[in-house]
Scaffold this active site. Structure first.
Site, mmCIF file in Angstrom:
data_model
loop_
_atom_site.group_PDB
_atom_site.id
_atom_site.type_symbol
_atom_site.label_atom_id
_atom_site.label_comp_id
_atom_site.label_asym_id
_atom_site.label_seq_id
_atom_site.Cartn_x
_atom_site.Cartn_y
_atom_site.Cartn_z
ATOM 1 N N CYS A 431 16.550 45.413 46.702
ATOM 2 C CA CYS A 431 16.726 44.537 45.540
ATOM 3 C C CYS A 431 16.453 45.272 44.239
ATOM 4 O O CYS A 431 17.353 45.601 43.483
ATOM 5 C CB CYS A 431 15.790 43.334 45.654
ATOM 6 S SG CYS A 431 16.263 42.146 46.892
ATOM 7 N N GLU A 433 13.512 47.732 43.958
ATOM 8 C CA GLU A 433 12.340 48.557 44.228
ATOM 9 C C GLU A 433 12.583 50.026 43.886
ATOM 10 O O GLU A 433 13.401 50.666 44.545
ATOM 11 C CB GLU A 433 11.939 48.437 45.700
ATOM 12 C CG GLU A 433 11.772 47.020 46.198
ATOM 13 C CD GLU A 433 13.002 46.471 46.896
ATOM 14 O OE1 GLU A 433 13.986 46.163 46.177
ATOM 15 O OE2 GLU A 433 12.995 46.356 48.128
#
Length: 844
Positions: A431, A433
């Site tokens: 996502c 990170e």
């Protein structure tokens, strides 16, 4: 501008011709291998299992493909990985095709084959071992909905980016040679020499297995070329065969070879372990030398290069996995989170934008598919032309690209002990990170921590549904000041973060013990040198990254309590708690959280009550349902209670500022809530010799966690979604997009080094024309100047989304941003669709 090849539409049509199907082939093959190697070390067993799978799985080249390498026989199918977990799947066999989201087809023969293999795995899965390793109070907290570790509890870890550059440069033959030299050079007196030798042998077995897989693909291309009747297709297949005889065994020598070699690595990583978020990351950097040599050198036309790239983009969408039904409400839309990022700085601190950066964005525009999840790194020297191109893709309505700030992420990674050169080379996993590719085992998405649930537990003195889950930090009657309540909340947070760490570390140990991954580890720096798999701490950098969810809800709730209860005394904590327990008069979906105090006598002496308390008691009795009556058939709720509950909710909604409107009072309280979580998480270490680092994003778990959370003091009804990432609660941000960005920028994004997520939704008219693109670029740069970390945009009207709900057959190709990923809207569970629709629609 390069035009879209007609081939791409054909590939997409074939890929999405039917719902994805569950296949049993891998489950059967790995079970066969494990039964034959029971006396051998686990790392050797894992390598031989991969070898057995790749040597025996069915090889498929789909029609018109130029980039090949299948994971399943059917398009977008899913294999099963029984070594991680399997009981949930067997329990859901008959519901898989009837789901409201992430539907899979499964035939009876597949069910029977899987049921037979599952018998072998009873008591042998990572899921079962992790459960055994967890403390009882940890499992109680998970069951109560305080946090979930579902990603790795049931599945492989994933969340990795290997050293693709190294594979393209030296081939798997070169990696084999490294392992062979390390094996020959082992000091037999080293106390770990035996374990190291097993790992290095496993690397060699795995590399050979993947080389064999490549040659099987080459043979399949030859066979299809022989029977092909179309001259052009025959030539394409013969070219493919020649490529596959060389790569990935040998170094890539052309752009086409680089793409094909890359894809085989990408596919086999998924076959070895079903972890998602296998991310290409800085693809435009390590593939660019091949693009430059061929395209800029005149050996390959720009059109042909773009067609090859577009073919790869379609291939990304052939990767799929099945999750348990509950997880589909947190990760809906068949997401695989393969994040590919362009732009940003190089290791020397110079701008790294190149022609392939633009071509990658163009590929996303051409294919309009959810994968890869394309992103862009932005800093003060990012060319306006790249930001302009990104804006053009954003307004296609795909929810991509996501935008990331070098100015925040690089120092945040340095703060975690990553050297400057590596920090500058970061990409994004899954996502949002940040991670250094080819050097890190980051364990991102290790858990999702429900912060509003902890406040709920605090108000109930440690109880959830009558059971003791947390600490006894005081009843609502005992809190004389807001500071006392705040202190109790922080105490509960400390307690539950500790349990979260226990859960994560238990799962971590289980994976290291039962499912080490030799092929994946061979392509991450230090593993071969250390003679250790990633799961044993072989990587250069080791982290565990659990996410905090619901900071906006919690901050809004705390400020409402402070103002209305303690400052203005508009209501008492007892009245507030009663309103929350009854879901503001609507009736709670679950029992009240705390049990009634035990009475010494069944009778109550009314003469000892004050007149005020007597009136309060009588009102309460009138408000109660008549379920204890012998003649009652259903609970009843009086109009008075509904009015009182809604009145209290109205106070909560309107009596205090809400996060997202550029109001310091609430913005800094939300910042404090986030810091309570982040500062506690970063205190801990993991079993791989690394540290915990916090993140603030939910994927789409804000929906599923909300289902398990009672009404909250921000005015949220029981069961409604929590706020999305660091975004304001839907509908509460009423002062425009700039105010939202100003509020979110006040958070400390540097400490949330595992990533923060900000979703914004714009009506398409907001960024139409050249001025719209300039506005969007200015918005991004302005937010990043204030030290925001990430932002992404859904550019779509509410009317379109509502129509898509009603008429899904008209919108099969509609892709939207869900959380840190995009998905086809019609494939999502309705609860996730509703969450997207409810987000505030911004305009300039």
């Amino acid at each position: 501008m390069v035009q879209v090849s007609p081939r791409i539409e054909k590939l997409i049509e074939h890929l999405y011709a039917s719902d994805p199907r569950v296949e049993a082939e891998r489950a059967v093959l790995i079970t066969e291998s494990y039964q034959q190697t029971e006396s051998q070390p686990i790392i050797i067993r894992r390598a031989k299992a991969l070898q057995h799978i790749l040597e025996n799985m069915k090889i498929v080249i789909r029609p018109d493909e130029l980039i090949v390498g299948n994971l399943t026989t059917t398009p977008r199918g899913t294999q099963i990985f029984p070594e991680f977990s399997n009981r949930w799947l067997e329990d859901e066999f008959d519901r898989i095709e009837k789901r409201t989201g992430d539907v899979f087809l499964i035939d009876q023969s597949t069910k029977e084959a899987l049921s037979e293999t599952f018998k072998y795995w009873k008591g042998k899965t990572t899921n079962e071992l992790a459960t055994e390793l967890m403390a009882p109070e940890t499992i109680k907290a998970m069951d109560a909905g305080v946090f979930t570790v579902g990603n790795y509890f049931f599945n492989g870890v994933g969340h990795i980016s290997v050293d693709y550059k190294k594979v393209l440069k030296i081939g798997l033959k070169g990696i084999k040679e490294e392992a062979r030299i390390a094996l020959d050079g082992l000091d037999l007196g080293d106390p770990n020499a035996i374990e190291k030798s097993h790992f290095l042998e496993a690397v060699i077995i795995s590399a050979d297995a993947v080389i064999t897989y490549g040659k099987r693909l080459a043979q399949k291309a030859v066979e299809e070329a022989v029977v092909a009747t179309d001259t052009n297709r025959k030539e394409e297949l013969n070219t493919l065969a020649q490529l596959l005889k060389r790569v990935p065994e040998n170094p890539a020598e052309s752009f086409y070879e680089a793409l094909q070699s890359f894809w085989i690595i990408q596919a086999v990583i998924q076959i070895e372990s079903n972890g998602h978020s296998i991310s290409p990351m800085r693809f435009d950097q390590y593939v660019y030398p091949f693009y430059k040599k061929d395209v800029e050198g005149g050996l390959l036309s720009e059109d042909k290069a773009q067609e090859l790239l577009d073919c790869l983009w379609v291939k990304f969408n052939d990767v799929n996995k099945i999750r348990d039904e509950a997880s589909t409400k947190a990760f809906g839309g068949y997401p695989m989170f393969q994040n590919l990022i362009v732009g940003g700085q190089d290791k020397r601190g110079l701008d790294a934008t190149n022609l392939l950066s633009y071509a990658c964005l163009e590929a996303s525009a051409h294919t309009k598919l959810p994968q890869p999840s394309i992103s862009i790194r932005v800093w003060n020297r990012t060319p306006d032309s790249l930001l302009h191109k990104a804006g053009e893709v954003s307004r296609l309505g795909l929810g991509m690209p996501a935008y990331y700030s070098d100015e925040v992420i690089i120092p945040s990674l340095e703060n975690r002990g990553i050297c400057l050169e590596d920090a500058r080379d970061y990409g994004i996993i899954g996502c949002v990170e940040p991670q250094v590719g080819g050097k890190t085992e980051g364990w991102h998405d290790a858990a999702f921590f429900n912060i509003p649930k902890v406040l709920e537990i605090t108000l109930n003195n440690g109880y959830v549904d009558g059971k003791v889950i947390g600490l006894h930090t005081g009843t609502v009657e005992s809190f004389a000041t807001f500071e006392q309540l705040e202190s109790a909340f922080k105490e509960q947070m400390t307690y539950f973060v500790n349990l979260l760490v226990n859960a994560d570390n238990a799962v971590d140990v289980a994976h290291g013990t039962r499912t080490p991954l030799p092929f994946l580890s061979s392509m991450v720096e230090n593993c071969i040198d250390k003679g250790k798999s990633l799961q044993e701490g072989g990587a250069k950098y080791n982290f565990t990254g659990p996410q905090g969810v619901g900071i906006a809800n919690t901050g809004d709730a705390l400020l409402a309590i402070k103002k209305l209860v303690f400052d203005q005394k508009e209501l008492s904590l007892v009245e507030l708690k009663q309103a929350l327990d009854t879901n503001f008069g609507r009736g709670s979906l679950t029992p009240t959280s705390a049990p009634e105090p035990v009475q010494e006598s069944n009778s109550l002496d009314l003469t000892k009550l004050s007149s005020e308390k007597l009136v309060e008691l009588l009102q309460g009795l009138l408000a109660n349902d008549s379920s204890n009556s012998a003649v009652a058939t259903k609970p009843t709720t009086t109009a008075n209670v509904t009015k009182d509950g809604e009145y209290i909710r109205s106070l909560l909604l309107n009596g205090a500022p809400k996060f997202g409107n550029d109001i310091d009072e609430i913005d800094y309280l939300v910042r404090e809530v986030a810091l309570v979580y982040c500062e506690e998480v970063q205190k801990y270490k993991n079993p791989r010799g690394g540290t915990f680092q916090p993140g603030l994003y939910p994927v789409s778990a804000n929906v599923s966690l909300g289902l398990n959370t009672k009404a909250s003091a921000d005015g949220r009804y029981e069961g409604e979604p929590l706020a999305d990432g660091v975004s304001p609660t839907s509908g509460r941000d009423v002062s425009g997009p700039t105010a939202v960005l100003n509020s979110v920028a006040k958070l400390d994004h540097h400490i949330a080094s595992n990533g923060t997520l900000l979703n914004q939704k714009f009506h398409p008219s907001a960024i139409s024309g050249e001025q719209g693109l300039r506005n969007l670029g200015s918005l991004v740069r302005g937010y990043f100047d204030q030290k925001g970390m990430h932002v992404q945009f859904n550019v779509i009207s509410r009317e379109i989304l509502l129509d898509a709900q009603k008429n899904p057959e008209k919108y099969k190709n509609l892709v939207v941003r869900v959380a840190g990923y995009s998905a086809h809207f019609v494939s999502l569970d309705k609860s996730i669709q509703e969450d997207i629709i409810s987000r505030t629609e911004q305009n300039f």
